[in-house]
Design an enzyme around this catalytic site. Structure first.
Site, PDB file in Angstrom:
ATOM      1  N   HIS A  53       0.835  -1.195   0.000  1.00  0.00           N
ATOM      2  CA  HIS A  53       0.000   0.000   0.000  1.00  0.00           C
ATOM      3  C   HIS A  53       0.876   1.253   0.000  1.00  0.00           C
ATOM      4  O   HIS A  53       2.096   1.192   0.188  1.00  0.00           O
ATOM      5  CB  HIS A  53      -0.929  -0.016   1.206  1.00  0.00           C
ATOM      6  CG  HIS A  53      -2.020  -1.045   1.099  1.00  0.00           C
ATOM      7  ND1 HIS A  53      -3.054  -1.132   2.000  1.00  0.00           N
ATOM      8  CD2 HIS A  53      -2.242  -2.027   0.186  1.00  0.00           C
ATOM      9  CE1 HIS A  53      -3.865  -2.124   1.653  1.00  0.00           C
ATOM     10  NE2 HIS A  53      -3.382  -2.683   0.560  1.00  0.00           N
ATOM     11  N   GLU A  55       1.243   3.700   2.082  1.00  0.00           N
ATOM     12  CA  GLU A  55       1.965   3.987   3.310  1.00  0.00           C
ATOM     13  C   GLU A  55       3.242   3.155   3.423  1.00  0.00           C
ATOM     14  O   GLU A  55       4.288   3.662   3.860  1.00  0.00           O
ATOM     15  CB  GLU A  55       1.082   3.710   4.535  1.00  0.00           C
ATOM     16  CG  GLU A  55      -0.211   4.504   4.553  1.00  0.00           C
ATOM     17  CD  GLU A  55      -1.378   3.742   3.954  1.00  0.00           C
ATOM     18  OE1 GLU A  55      -2.461   3.758   4.561  1.00  0.00           O
ATOM     19  OE2 GLU A  55      -1.212   3.126   2.874  1.00  0.00           O
ATOM     20  N   CYS A  78      -5.295   0.994   6.537  1.00  0.00           N
ATOM     21  CA  CYS A  78      -6.058  -0.217   6.854  1.00  0.00           C
ATOM     22  C   CYS A  78      -5.552  -0.826   8.150  1.00  0.00           C
ATOM     23  O   CYS A  78      -4.392  -0.681   8.526  1.00  0.00           O
ATOM     24  CB  CYS A  78      -5.963  -1.220   5.707  1.00  0.00           C
ATOM     25  SG  CYS A  78      -4.301  -1.850   5.414  1.00  0.00           S
ATOM     26  N   THR A 164     -27.095  11.574 -31.857  1.00  0.00           N
ATOM     27  CA  THR A 164     -26.013  10.601 -31.678  1.00  0.00           C
ATOM     28  C   THR A 164     -25.762   9.749 -32.909  1.00  0.00           C
ATOM     29  O   THR A 164     -24.729   9.097 -33.008  1.00  0.00           O
ATOM     30  CB  THR A 164     -26.322   9.668 -30.503  1.00  0.00           C
ATOM     31  OG1 THR A 164     -27.499   8.899 -30.809  1.00  0.00           O
ATOM     32  CG2 THR A 164     -26.569  10.461 -29.228  1.00  0.00           C
ATOM     33  N   ALA A 167     -30.551   8.826 -38.908  1.00  0.00           N
ATOM     34  CA  ALA A 167     -31.764   8.015 -38.821  1.00  0.00           C
ATOM     35  C   ALA A 167     -31.506   6.563 -39.204  1.00  0.00           C
ATOM     36  O   ALA A 167     -32.109   5.641 -38.650  1.00  0.00           O
ATOM     37  CB  ALA A 167     -32.859   8.609 -39.699  1.00  0.00           C
ATOM     38  N   SER A 171     -23.109   6.293 -37.223  1.00  0.00           N
ATOM     39  CA  SER A 171     -22.646   7.141 -36.119  1.00  0.00           C
ATOM     40  C   SER A 171     -21.137   7.339 -36.085  1.00  0.00           C
ATOM     41  O   SER A 171     -20.640   8.061 -35.220  1.00  0.00           O
ATOM     42  CB  SER A 171     -23.103   6.550 -34.777  1.00  0.00           C
ATOM     43  OG  SER A 171     -22.527   5.263 -34.581  1.00  0.00           O
ATOM     44  N   TRP A 173     -17.698   8.806 -37.686  1.00  0.00           N
ATOM     45  CA  TRP A 173     -17.391   9.175 -36.305  1.00  0.00           C
ATOM     46  C   TRP A 173     -18.019  10.528 -36.038  1.00  0.00           C
ATOM     47  O   TRP A 173     -17.864  11.449 -36.852  1.00  0.00           O
ATOM     48  CB  TRP A 173     -15.880   9.249 -36.064  1.00  0.00           C
ATOM     49  CG  TRP A 173     -15.181   7.937 -36.226  1.00  0.00           C
ATOM     50  CD1 TRP A 173     -14.502   7.498 -37.297  1.00  0.00           C
ATOM     51  CD2 TRP A 173     -15.097   6.904 -35.233  1.00  0.00           C
ATOM     52  NE1 TRP A 173     -13.985   6.256 -37.059  1.00  0.00           N
ATOM     53  CE2 TRP A 173     -14.339   5.875 -35.784  1.00  0.00           C
ATOM     54  CE3 TRP A 173     -15.587   6.781 -33.933  1.00  0.00           C
ATOM     55  CZ2 TRP A 173     -14.060   4.717 -35.071  1.00  0.00           C
ATOM     56  CZ3 TRP A 173     -15.312   5.635 -33.235  1.00  0.00           C
ATOM     57  CH2 TRP A 173     -14.556   4.617 -33.804  1.00  0.00           C
ATOM     58  N   ASP A 203     -23.375  -2.218 -34.012  1.00  0.00           N
ATOM     59  CA  ASP A 203     -22.044  -1.631 -34.193  1.00  0.00           C
ATOM     60  C   ASP A 203     -20.904  -2.635 -34.159  1.00  0.00           C
ATOM     61  O   ASP A 203     -19.798  -2.310 -34.594  1.00  0.00           O
ATOM     62  CB  ASP A 203     -21.785  -0.571 -33.113  1.00  0.00           C
ATOM     63  CG  ASP A 203     -22.747   0.599 -33.188  1.00  0.00           C
ATOM     64  OD1 ASP A 203     -23.414   0.758 -34.231  1.00  0.00           O
ATOM     65  OD2 ASP A 203     -22.843   1.352 -32.208  1.00  0.00           O
TER      66      ASP A 203
END
Length: 364
Positions: A53, A55, A78, A164, A167, A171, A173, A203
């Site tokens: 960790h 520490e 911990c 996005t 129709a 999509s 790019w 996609d």
């Protein structure tokens, strides 16, 4: 009393913690700075699960200099045996005189017990310094410990008129290359990348991290929500290295044999013929998934948002218009009154190449 130096050293510990952004899953990202007589004598961060960790790394660097020093750490040390011994024992043995913590560990196995153990050993302890920043760095770990489910970050890309895809579904790019690289960094920090079967069918995505400048410790888990098990066995992501998980309705599990051993298929409860999304997130929380990167269509994104299961939106706005027949961001039937609106708290807006990135939290 908190001093300017306290803020400076805790801010440094947070910067160190960020170095584990892509590698500590399912553990939190933690940084540590040890200061004695106004000088930094040790620094460390958690590199990856199973390793020392933050520490411990800082104490090893400080050596004998840790005696009588102040230790700044972004998460409560911990006090239990997990994959590694408790950090509190090492801090006490090193002779540290003061420990300043950003945030208490929400893990029920710790939850203030680490601080109490340090106080019992005579170490001066305080907590709360830059707590919001420390929690933000570990939003998924904190969410899983407190609510039993991962943090859900929905990534979306749209034109300036909120569309996005055309129709007909085209999509790629919407955004530019810089924004797409930025998305891969979001994927890289996530424990899982999640989508719906309709996106797989339309996609055929890869759902992988593809970056040359980021050291990722393995690919995130790929998760497909597919209540009726319609995912085609020839889908590209099923042939990739790493793990893919398909979550289906329990009655559809018989079809999982078509995928062989390369894909894990798990059955979960259905609600009105669809996967119970709250049950999905609880299950993924049980699998120690901290952050989910959601890349899906309007139906799944809208269903998660309507159910109050999306925590953060990252929306990329591209500088073009796609017209009123193109597809929108979310399917949200039933929003007929202004008071039904879903409110957002915008946290950040910045340019990414030729596009703009808006980061927002879902209010309430």
């Amino acid at each position: 009393m908190t001093s300017a130096d306290d803020y400076k050293y805790m801010a440094r510990a947070l910067r160190l913690a960020e170095r584990g952004l892509y590698s500590t899953h399912p553990n939190p990202r933690v940084g540590c700075v040890i200061v004695k007589d106004g000088q930094v004598v040790g620094e460390g961060w958690h590199h990856q699960a199973g390793g020392p960790h933050a520490e411990i790394n800082a104490l090893q660097q400080a050596g004998a200099g840790a005696a009588g020093a102040t230790l700044y750490v972004t998460l409560e040390p911990c006090c239990h045996h997990g994959r590694t011994p408790p950090c509190t024992a090492a801090v006490i043995a090193a002779g540290v005189s003061q420990v300043i913590v950003a945030v208490e560990d929400p893990n029920p196995q710790v939850a203030g017990q680490g601080l109490r153990a340090l106080q019992k050993a005579g170490i001066q302890v305080s907590a709360g310094l830059l707590a919001a920043e420390a929690e933000g760095l570990n939003c998924g770990f904190v969410k899983r410990m407190r609510a039993g489910r991962p943090w859900v970050r929905a990534k979306l890309a749209m034109s300036l008129d909120g569309r996005t895809a055309l129709a007909g579904g085209e999509s790629q790019w919407i955004t530019g290359a810089e924004a797409r690289r930025d998305v891969h960094r979001l994927r890289a920090r996530s424990s899982a990348i999640m989508t719906g079967v309709d996106t797989v069918l339309s996609d055929d995505p890869l759902l992988t991290v593809r970056l040359d400048d980021v050291d990722v410790q393995g690919q995130p888990l790929r998760v497909i929500l597919d209540s009726r098990l319609r995912t085609p066995p020839q889908a590209r992501l099923l042939g990739l290295p790493g793990n893919t998980l398909i979550l289906a309705g329990e009655e559809a599990l018989a079809g999982g044999a078509a995928f062989g051993a390369r894909v894990e298929v798990t059955g979960l409860p259905l609600s009105d013929g669809r996967l119970d999304l709250a049950a999905v997130l609880r299950y993924l929380g049980e699998r120690e998934i901290n952050e989910i990167h959601l890349e899906a269509g309007a139906t799944l994104c809208g269903a998660l948002l309507a159910a109050g299961l999306v925590d953060e939106l990252v929306i990329y706005l591209a500088p073009h218009l796609m017209g009123d027949t193109a597809r929108g961001l979310f399917a949200l039937p039933g929003l007929e009154r202004m008071q039904d609106r879903i409110s957002l708290d915008i946290r950040d807006i910045r340019a990414v190449g030729s596009d703009w990135r808006v980061t927002a939290r879902v209010s309430g």
